[in-house]
Design a protein around this motif. Structure first.
Motif, PDB file in Angstrom:
ATOM      1  N   ARG A  39       0.834  -1.200   0.000  1.00 24.16           N
ATOM      2  CA  ARG A  39       0.000   0.000   0.000  1.00 24.16           C
ATOM      3  C   ARG A  39       0.872   1.255   0.000  1.00 24.16           C
ATOM      4  NH1 ARG A  39      -3.660  -1.633   5.072  1.00 24.16           N
ATOM      5  NH2 ARG A  39      -1.532  -2.134   5.786  1.00 24.16           N
ATOM      6  N   GLY A  40       0.436   2.270  -0.684  1.00 21.26           N
ATOM      7  CA  GLY A  40       1.209   3.495  -0.808  1.00 21.26           C
ATOM      8  C   GLY A  40       2.040   3.495  -2.082  1.00 21.26           C
ATOM      9  N   SER A  41       2.576   4.662  -2.409  1.00 30.06           N
ATOM     10  CA  SER A  41       3.379   4.779  -3.628  1.00 30.06           C
ATOM     11  C   SER A  41       4.751   4.159  -3.427  1.00 30.06           C
ATOM     12  CB  SER A  41       3.539   6.256  -4.010  1.00 30.06           C
ATOM     13  OG  SER A  41       4.361   6.924  -3.066  1.00 30.06           O
ATOM     14  N   ASP A  42       5.395   3.792  -4.526  1.00 25.36           N
ATOM     15  CA  ASP A  42       6.740   3.215  -4.438  1.00 25.36           C
ATOM     16  C   ASP A  42       7.712   4.185  -3.778  1.00 25.36           C
ATOM     17  OD1 ASP A  42       5.837   0.939  -5.667  1.00 25.36           O
ATOM     18  OD2 ASP A  42       6.632   1.438  -7.650  1.00 25.36           O
ATOM     19  N   GLU A  43       7.606   5.456  -4.128  1.00 30.87           N
ATOM     20  CA  GLU A  43       8.521   6.454  -3.571  1.00 30.87           C
ATOM     21  C   GLU A  43       8.344   6.574  -2.055  1.00 30.87           C
ATOM     22  OE1 GLU A  43       9.698  11.201  -4.069  1.00 30.87           O
ATOM     23  OE2 GLU A  43       8.034  10.344  -5.221  1.00 30.87           O
ATOM     24  N   THR A  44       7.087   6.649  -1.618  1.00 28.68           N
ATOM     25  CA  THR A  44       6.812   6.763  -0.184  1.00 28.68           C
ATOM     26  C   THR A  44       7.293   5.536   0.569  1.00 28.68           C
ATOM     27  OG1 THR A  44       4.899   8.188  -0.555  1.00 28.68           O
ATOM     28  CG2 THR A  44       4.980   7.005   1.537  1.00 28.68           C
ATOM     29  N   ASN A  45       7.035   4.371   0.003  1.00 28.29           N
ATOM     30  CA  ASN A  45       7.434   3.128   0.664  1.00 28.29           C
ATOM     31  C   ASN A  45       8.950   2.986   0.763  1.00 28.29           C
ATOM     32  OD1 ASN A  45       4.845   2.270   1.196  1.00 28.29           O
ATOM     33  ND2 ASN A  45       4.653   1.086  -0.688  1.00 28.29           N
ATOM     34  N   MET A  46       9.652   3.401  -0.292  1.00 23.97           N
ATOM     35  CA  MET A  46      11.113   3.322  -0.240  1.00 23.97           C
ATOM     36  C   MET A  46      11.665   4.227   0.851  1.00 23.97           C
ATOM     37  SD  MET A  46      12.351   1.092  -2.378  1.00 23.97           S
ATOM     38  CE  MET A  46      14.031   1.580  -2.683  1.00 23.97           C
ATOM     39  N   LYS A  47      11.153   5.439   0.940  1.00 27.18           N
ATOM     40  CA  LYS A  47      11.633   6.380   1.952  1.00 27.18           C
ATOM     41  C   LYS A  47      11.299   5.892   3.356  1.00 27.18           C
ATOM     42  CE  LYS A  47      11.467  10.597  -0.869  1.00 27.18           C
ATOM     43  NZ  LYS A  47      10.792  11.916  -1.063  1.00 27.18           N
ATOM     44  N   LEU A  48      10.057   5.403   3.542  1.00 26.02           N
ATOM     45  CA  LEU A  48       9.635   4.952   4.861  1.00 26.02           C
ATOM     46  C   LEU A  48      10.439   3.735   5.307  1.00 26.02           C
ATOM     47  CD1 LEU A  48       7.708   5.231   7.263  1.00 26.02           C
ATOM     48  CD2 LEU A  48       6.083   3.770   6.028  1.00 26.02           C
ATOM     49  N   SER A  49      10.648   2.789   4.404  1.00 26.92           N
ATOM     50  CA  SER A  49      11.392   1.574   4.781  1.00 26.92           C
ATOM     51  C   SER A  49      12.831   1.904   5.145  1.00 26.92           C
ATOM     52  CB  SER A  49      11.333   0.537   3.656  1.00 26.92           C
ATOM     53  OG  SER A  49      11.956   1.023   2.471  1.00 26.92           O
ATOM     54  N   ALA A  50      13.447   2.832   4.419  1.00 21.87           N
ATOM     55  CA  ALA A  50      14.820   3.233   4.732  1.00 21.87           C
ATOM     56  C   ALA A  50      14.876   3.971   6.068  1.00 21.87           C
ATOM     57  CB  ALA A  50      15.376   4.116   3.617  1.00 21.87           C
ATOM     58  N   ALA A  51      13.904   4.846   6.302  1.00 23.00           N
ATOM     59  CA  ALA A  51      13.889   5.609   7.552  1.00 23.00           C
ATOM     60  C   ALA A  51      13.667   4.696   8.758  1.00 23.00           C
ATOM     61  CB  ALA A  51      12.799   6.677   7.482  1.00 23.00           C
ATOM     62  N   ARG A  52      12.839   3.672   8.605  1.00 28.76           N
ATOM     63  CA  ARG A  52      12.605   2.751   9.714  1.00 28.76           C
ATOM     64  C   ARG A  52      13.852   1.917  10.017  1.00 28.76           C
ATOM     65  NH1 ARG A  52       6.248   0.815   8.787  1.00 28.76           N
ATOM     66  NH2 ARG A  52       5.361   2.638   9.864  1.00 28.76           N
ATOM     67  N   ALA A  53      14.548   1.488   8.987  1.00 28.21           N
ATOM     68  CA  ALA A  53      15.806   0.754   9.225  1.00 28.21           C
ATOM     69  C   ALA A  53      16.806   1.645   9.948  1.00 28.21           C
ATOM     70  CB  ALA A  53      16.376   0.267   7.899  1.00 28.21           C
ATOM     71  N   GLU A  54      16.859   2.921   9.570  1.00 32.53           N
ATOM     72  CA  GLU A  54      17.767   3.865  10.219  1.00 32.53           C
ATOM     73  C   GLU A  54      17.357   4.112  11.675  1.00 32.53           C
ATOM     74  OE1 GLU A  54      17.600   7.224   7.654  1.00 32.53           O
ATOM     75  OE2 GLU A  54      18.712   6.234   6.032  1.00 32.53           O
TER      76      GLU A  54
END
Length: 315
Positions: A249-264
């Motif tokens: 769910r959500g756009s590819d761009e949003t998901n990429m940013k969110l997944s990277a931020a959560r790992a960080e």
């Protein structure tokens, strides 16, 4: 879920033979009737004889082989009922009795599958941990299971924990399930084990949950992050990688940013907690969904929950 076929009982010949090698008359007076009771499927009589074996100074060494043989009898009977499609209440006593002495990894694994199918994910995770502990004990499990069986248990333990952390219970709460300790040295074992019979878990989904669309941990997520920090301080790897994932769910761009931020966010927590390893992070969005061999009984929300994860990857 195919649980009756997933963990077929194959006991090492040495386990069966151990009960036939007692030459002392005192032991044969217990072991011979025990073997006969098992052969005739008289489990109550067999259990009573195990209690006598355990209480004998001369014969106590045969307790574990006897418990294993009786557990195999009970598990086999339970699996027959499962294969016939009988309800859980028809075989739960047999399965629980097979699992209670914690000597047969297939019994714990099968109980894990039953609890998973009942959506009792916390109990499933605990049962899978017990199965991993038993098969990692060479005294209890002399013959190493197949690689796919070991990897399947580790994977299932991770899935059960993720679902326990995400699926609300009757009171609306979710649950963090602490990973079992290794019986040998007291360190955190289960899916975090350094090695399970020579197999090192490489990519482990951590049940760290976040507030919706944020990098802030939930209460359950913080407990999971603290456990990961403890694992890393115990095992002291030089380098690890954290990979963030989202559902589709959500756009590819949003998901990429969110997944990277959560790992960080997880990396920052670990550093603050005193983890000395070099931590690399990346986000892959929804591009790498969790591989599920068996998704029966899982709804779409469950699949979303399994795909929203941060994975701990060993080099």
């Amino acid at each position: 879920m195919g649980i009756s076929k997933r963990y077929v009982i194959v006991l090492a010949a040495s386990c069966w033979a151990a009960l036939g090698q007692a030459l002392a008359a005192d032991c044969n007076s217990l072991l011979n009737p025990f073997n006969q009771a098992v052969d005739e499927a008289r489990e109550t009589d067999a259990q009573a004889l195990i209690d006598k074996i355990a209480g004998s100074n001369d014969c106590a060494r045969y307790q574990i082989p006897a418990q294993t043989r009786l557990a195999a009898l009970r598990l086999s009977a339970a699996q027959i009922l499962m294969a016939r499609g009988r309800p859980v209440e028809d075989y739960e006593r047999l399965l629980t009795a097979a699992e209670t002495p914690e000597v047969l990894w297939q019994a714990s694994a099968t109980l894990g599958e039953v609890r998973f199918g009942e959506r009792r994910f916390a109990e499933a995770a605990q049962a899978y941990d017990r199965a991993i502990g038993i098969l990692n004990n060479m005294t209890l499990t002399p013959a190493r299971p197949e690689r796919f069986e070991i990897e399947g248990l580790i994977s299932r333990a991770g899935q059960a924990r993720l679902l326990a952390a995400n699926v609300k219970m009757a009171d609306g709460s979710t649950r963090f399930v602490p990973t079992a300790r290794d019986h040998r040295d007291g360190t955190i074992g289960g899916m975090y084990s350094r090695s399970v019979r020579g197999i090192t878990p490489q990519s482990i989904p951590i049940p760290i949950t976040f507030e919706y669309a944020k990098t802030t941990f939930t209460a359950v997520g913080e407990e999971a992050a603290r456990e990961l920090a403890e694992v890393l301080k115990e095992q002291r790897p030089e380098r690890i990688e954290l990979v963030g994932h989202t559902d589709i769910r959500g756009s590819d761009e949003t998901n990429m940013k969110l997944s990277a931020a959560r790992a960080e966010a997880v990396a920052a927590f670990l550093k603050e907690a005193g983890v000395s390893a070099v931590i690399e992070t990346k986000g892959v969005g929804s591009s790498e969904p969790l591989k599920l061999v068996d998704s029966s009984g899982l709804g779409q929300d469950d699949i979303y929950a399994l795909n929203r994860r941060v994975e701990f990857v060993r080099p």
